[in-house]
Design a protein around this motif. Structure first.
Motif, PDB file in Angstrom:
ATOM      1  N   GLY A 124       0.960  -1.250   0.000  1.00 51.46           N
ATOM      2  CA  GLY A 124       0.043   0.099   0.098  1.00 51.46           C
ATOM      3  C   GLY A 124       0.813   1.284  -0.117  1.00 51.46           C
ATOM      4  N   GLY A 125       1.984   1.330   0.819  1.00 50.22           N
ATOM      5  CA  GLY A 125       2.894   2.422   0.873  1.00 50.22           C
ATOM      6  C   GLY A 125       3.318   2.874  -0.511  1.00 50.22           C
ATOM      7  N   ASN A 126       3.667   1.900  -1.297  1.00 47.16           N
ATOM      8  CA  ASN A 126       4.340   2.093  -2.544  1.00 47.16           C
ATOM      9  C   ASN A 126       3.483   2.261  -3.598  1.00 47.16           C
ATOM     10  OD1 ASN A 126       7.433   1.635  -2.550  1.00 47.16           O
ATOM     11  ND2 ASN A 126       6.839   0.003  -1.208  1.00 47.16           N
ATOM     12  N   ALA A 127       2.345   1.479  -3.459  1.00 41.66           N
ATOM     13  CA  ALA A 127       1.245   1.854  -4.818  1.00 41.66           C
ATOM     14  C   ALA A 127       0.483   3.230  -4.359  1.00 41.66           C
ATOM     15  CB  ALA A 127       0.239   0.545  -4.576  1.00 41.66           C
ATOM     16  N   VAL A 128       0.310   3.543  -3.254  1.00 41.85           N
ATOM     17  CA  VAL A 128      -0.473   4.895  -3.045  1.00 41.85           C
ATOM     18  C   VAL A 128      -0.008   6.247  -2.734  1.00 41.85           C
ATOM     19  CG1 VAL A 128      -2.726   5.621  -2.196  1.00 41.85           C
ATOM     20  CG2 VAL A 128      -2.419   3.277  -2.050  1.00 41.85           C
ATOM     21  N   CYS A 129       0.572   6.024  -1.294  1.00 46.78           N
ATOM     22  CA  CYS A 129       0.926   7.565  -0.975  1.00 46.78           C
ATOM     23  C   CYS A 129       1.948   7.457   0.274  1.00 46.78           C
ATOM     24  CB  CYS A 129       0.046   8.513  -0.657  1.00 46.78           C
ATOM     25  SG  CYS A 129      -1.294   7.989   0.480  1.00 46.78           S
ATOM     26  N   GLY A 130       2.738   6.501   0.121  1.00 45.71           N
ATOM     27  CA  GLY A 130       3.851   6.384   1.368  1.00 45.71           C
ATOM     28  C   GLY A 130       3.430   6.297   2.659  1.00 45.71           C
ATOM     29  N   ILE A 218      -4.049   8.720  -5.076  1.00 42.95           N
ATOM     30  CA  ILE A 218      -4.259   8.921  -3.523  1.00 42.95           C
ATOM     31  C   ILE A 218      -5.910   8.670  -3.445  1.00 42.95           C
ATOM     32  CG2 ILE A 218      -4.441  10.555  -1.596  1.00 42.95           C
ATOM     33  CD1 ILE A 218      -2.069  11.855  -2.624  1.00 42.95           C
ATOM     34  N   MET A 219      -6.621   9.230  -4.347  1.00 42.57           N
ATOM     35  CA  MET A 219      -7.897   9.101  -4.288  1.00 42.57           C
ATOM     36  C   MET A 219      -8.426   7.491  -4.378  1.00 42.57           C
ATOM     37  SD  MET A 219      -9.150  12.178  -7.039  1.00 42.57           S
ATOM     38  CE  MET A 219     -11.035  11.950  -6.640  1.00 42.57           C
ATOM     39  N   PHE A 220      -7.571   6.616  -4.747  1.00 40.20           N
ATOM     40  CA  PHE A 220      -7.620   5.054  -4.617  1.00 40.20           C
ATOM     41  C   PHE A 220      -7.476   4.631  -3.267  1.00 40.20           C
ATOM     42  CE2 PHE A 220      -7.694   5.268  -9.417  1.00 40.20           C
ATOM     43  CZ  PHE A 220      -8.561   4.765  -9.622  1.00 40.20           C
ATOM     44  N   LEU A 221      -7.290   5.238  -2.426  1.00 40.72           N
ATOM     45  CA  LEU A 221      -6.663   4.904  -1.044  1.00 40.72           C
ATOM     46  C   LEU A 221      -7.788   4.308  -0.243  1.00 40.72           C
ATOM     47  CD1 LEU A 221      -4.726   4.718   1.262  1.00 40.72           C
ATOM     48  CD2 LEU A 221      -5.222   7.058   2.101  1.00 40.72           C
ATOM     49  N   VAL A 222      -9.224   5.104  -0.529  1.00 45.30           N
ATOM     50  CA  VAL A 222     -10.375   4.367   0.154  1.00 45.30           C
ATOM     51  C   VAL A 222     -10.414   3.052  -0.240  1.00 45.30           C
ATOM     52  CG1 VAL A 222     -12.798   4.636   0.232  1.00 45.30           C
ATOM     53  CG2 VAL A 222     -11.267   6.709   0.104  1.00 45.30           C
ATOM     54  N   VAL A 223     -10.320   2.560  -1.526  1.00 46.13           N
ATOM     55  CA  VAL A 223     -10.400   1.301  -2.128  1.00 46.13           C
ATOM     56  C   VAL A 223      -9.313   0.327  -1.429  1.00 46.13           C
ATOM     57  CG1 VAL A 223     -10.596  -0.128  -4.393  1.00 46.13           C
ATOM     58  CG2 VAL A 223     -11.532   1.923  -4.031  1.00 46.13           C
ATOM     59  N   VAL A 224      -8.331   0.704  -1.345  1.00 47.39           N
ATOM     60  CA  VAL A 224      -7.017  -0.190  -0.973  1.00 47.39           C
ATOM     61  C   VAL A 224      -7.235  -0.438   0.405  1.00 47.39           C
ATOM     62  CG1 VAL A 224      -4.459  -0.003  -0.597  1.00 47.39           C
ATOM     63  CG2 VAL A 224      -5.395   0.857  -2.804  1.00 47.39           C
ATOM     64  N   VAL A 225      -7.832   0.623   1.372  1.00 43.81           N
ATOM     65  CA  VAL A 225      -7.693   0.401   2.630  1.00 43.81           C
ATOM     66  C   VAL A 225      -8.899  -0.640   2.730  1.00 43.81           C
ATOM     67  CG1 VAL A 225      -8.449   1.285   4.984  1.00 43.81           C
ATOM     68  CG2 VAL A 225      -6.999   2.678   3.477  1.00 43.81           C
ATOM     69  N   PHE A 226      -9.814  -0.392   2.258  1.00 43.46           N
ATOM     70  CA  PHE A 226     -10.944  -1.409   2.243  1.00 43.46           C
ATOM     71  C   PHE A 226     -10.640  -2.872   1.904  1.00 43.46           C
ATOM     72  CE2 PHE A 226     -14.671  -3.846   0.415  1.00 43.46           C
ATOM     73  CZ  PHE A 226     -15.500  -3.680   1.384  1.00 43.46           C
ATOM     74  N   VAL A 227     -10.011  -3.231   0.969  1.00 40.89           N
ATOM     75  CA  VAL A 227      -9.692  -4.457   0.482  1.00 40.89           C
ATOM     76  C   VAL A 227      -8.622  -5.311   1.272  1.00 40.89           C
ATOM     77  CG1 VAL A 227      -8.482  -5.689  -1.512  1.00 40.89           C
ATOM     78  CG2 VAL A 227     -10.123  -4.048  -1.897  1.00 40.89           C
ATOM     79  N   PHE A 252     -12.338   7.853   7.887  1.00 44.50           N
ATOM     80  CA  PHE A 252     -12.328   8.034   6.547  1.00 44.50           C
ATOM     81  C   PHE A 252     -10.944   8.177   6.146  1.00 44.50           C
ATOM     82  CE2 PHE A 252     -13.045  10.394   2.412  1.00 44.50           C
ATOM     83  CZ  PHE A 252     -13.700   9.506   1.672  1.00 44.50           C
ATOM     84  N   PRO A 253     -10.412   7.565   5.282  1.00 41.51           N
ATOM     85  CA  PRO A 253      -8.952   7.250   4.909  1.00 41.51           C
ATOM     86  C   PRO A 253      -8.490   8.542   3.806  1.00 41.51           C
ATOM     87  CG  PRO A 253      -9.940   5.444   3.839  1.00 41.51           C
ATOM     88  CD  PRO A 253     -11.254   6.356   4.697  1.00 41.51           C
ATOM     89  N   LEU A 254      -9.479   8.877   3.217  1.00 43.24           N
ATOM     90  CA  LEU A 254      -8.857  10.010   2.225  1.00 43.24           C
ATOM     91  C   LEU A 254      -8.460  11.078   3.091  1.00 43.24           C
ATOM     92  CD1 LEU A 254      -8.946  10.025  -0.786  1.00 43.24           C
ATOM     93  CD2 LEU A 254     -10.946  11.335  -0.624  1.00 43.24           C
ATOM     94  N   PRO A 255      -7.052  11.621   2.569  1.00 43.63           N
ATOM     95  CA  PRO A 255      -6.482  12.632   3.487  1.00 43.63           C
ATOM     96  C   PRO A 255      -7.335  14.156   3.273  1.00 43.63           C
ATOM     97  CG  PRO A 255      -4.903  11.672   2.410  1.00 43.63           C
ATOM     98  CD  PRO A 255      -6.211  11.179   1.883  1.00 43.63           C
ATOM     99  N   TRP A 256      -7.310  15.069   4.337  1.00 43.24           N
ATOM    100  CA  TRP A 256      -8.325  16.119   4.322  1.00 43.24           C
ATOM    101  C   TRP A 256      -7.722  17.153   3.012  1.00 43.24           C
ATOM    102  CZ3 TRP A 256      -6.234  21.172   4.290  1.00 43.24           C
ATOM    103  CH2 TRP A 256      -4.942  21.370   4.879  1.00 43.24           C
TER     104      TRP A 256
END
Length: 336
Positions: A124-130, A218-227, A252-256
């Protein structure tokens, strides 16, 4: 206020000072640009002169908060028409790049005998946002604090190396193509700061487009966290972890700052901000960005590269190599 002065002010002023010095040096070295100079100068000064803990809180604030504010303000200069330049091929590129990165990082981690939680955080860190992605994923999969810290360090080390090398890779493979270089940098680098710093080494146009590619990830973070949460729950070896996860309050995982960017972008697309306002926010965003880049450089500890064991370094190196090769291949395949 007094506590603010005693904790944040030294590092904040140091970051601003390096940013100002970088602006001045850039007058004589315009090909490098103030952003590139800021991070390189920060690395040099941070490792030689300014490695005392007194600077840490202020440089951390500058790196994180100022960069996030810079992204929000960037939304006042972007419209849907600008984002549309990424196109359908750009969206497909990001989805494929993230999917392959996650699968590769997970299976390499398992082959190298890392735990499932560490493999998922690395993926997740490498695919999304560290670090931000790792922070959102960790409670969902029941990761231990020690594991979380190790992976954050590893992802940041990998990101630093890629941040400095991808501009050279992009130049070698994609010549003058702004979109291809933007996709390479924005589609692979781990943190927003690393994307902006690396893109600054290329051109201002690449900074803007690479940031958009990164925001899309980063907008896909919600999906990644859920999966990832579902994967952890289905593993038979994490029964105790699942109880902890189930009892943990969800957030909610999406950053502010991504939400702020989207709001500003929507407003600018609908009502079109006055030119003076857009120019002012662009200027402020630029200063925030360069100050944050200086802070990133100041916070890079060269000694950390020597602390991680061969197994950790092999993990990071193999994931980074696969990310880069896949990105180059997809960019060429999709004609981005």
């Amino acid at each position: 206020m007094r506590q603010f002065n005693q904790t944040l002010l030294p590092g904040l002023l140091l970051s601003l000072g390096v940013a100002c010095l970088s602006k001045i040096i850039a007058i004589w070295l315009p090909s490098l640009g103030a952003g590139t100079i800021a991070i390189l100068l920060g690395i040099l000064l941070g490792n030689i002169f300014f490695n005392h803990p007194i600077w840490q809180k202020g440089t951390k604030f500058s790196e994180k908060t100022l960069l996030e504010l810079s992204i929000v303000l960037l939304g006042t200069t972007i419209t849907f028409q600008t984002i549309a330049q990424i196109g359908g091929s750009g969206v497909i590129f990001i989805m494929l790049q993230m999917t392959i990165t996650i699968l590769a990082a997970y299976f390499i981690g398992k082959k190298l005998k890392f735990s499932q939680t560490m493999s998922l955080m690395m993926a997740g860190g490498n695919a999304v946002c560290g670090s931000s992605a790792i922070g959102a994923i960790a409670p969902e999969i029941g990761a231990k604090d020690k594991e979380k810290g190790q992976i954050i360090t590893l992802v940041n080390l990998l990101g630093t190396v890629m941040m400095l090398t991808l501009p050279l890779v992009g130049g070698a493979f994609f010549s003058e193509s702004v979109m291809a270089k933007s996709a390479l940098i924005g589609g692979t680098l781990q943190s927003v700061g690393q994307v902006i710093a690396s893109a600054n080494m290329v051109s201002p146009d690449v900074v803007e487009m690479a940031t958009l590619f990164k925001i899309l990830r980063i907008m896909f973070l919600v999906v990644v966290v859920f999966v990832f949460g579902k994967v952890a729950q289905q593993n038979n070896d994490t029964a105790e972890t699942n109880t902890q996860v189930a009892n943990k309050k969800k957030k909610f995982p999406l950053p502010w700052y991504i939400i702020g960017f989207i709001v500003c972008c929507v407003l600018n697309s609908v009502i079109h901000f006055p030119t003076l306002l857009s120019q002012t926010t662009h200027s402020i965003s630029g200063w925030f960005e360069i100050t944050a880049l200086a802070a990133i450089g100041l916070r890079i500890n060269a000694r950390e590269f020597l602390k991680e064991g061969p197994r950790f370094l092999a993990y990071a190196g193999s994931v980074g190599l696969i990310q880069t090769i896949v990105a180059i291949s997809l960019i060429k395949l999709l004609s981005i």
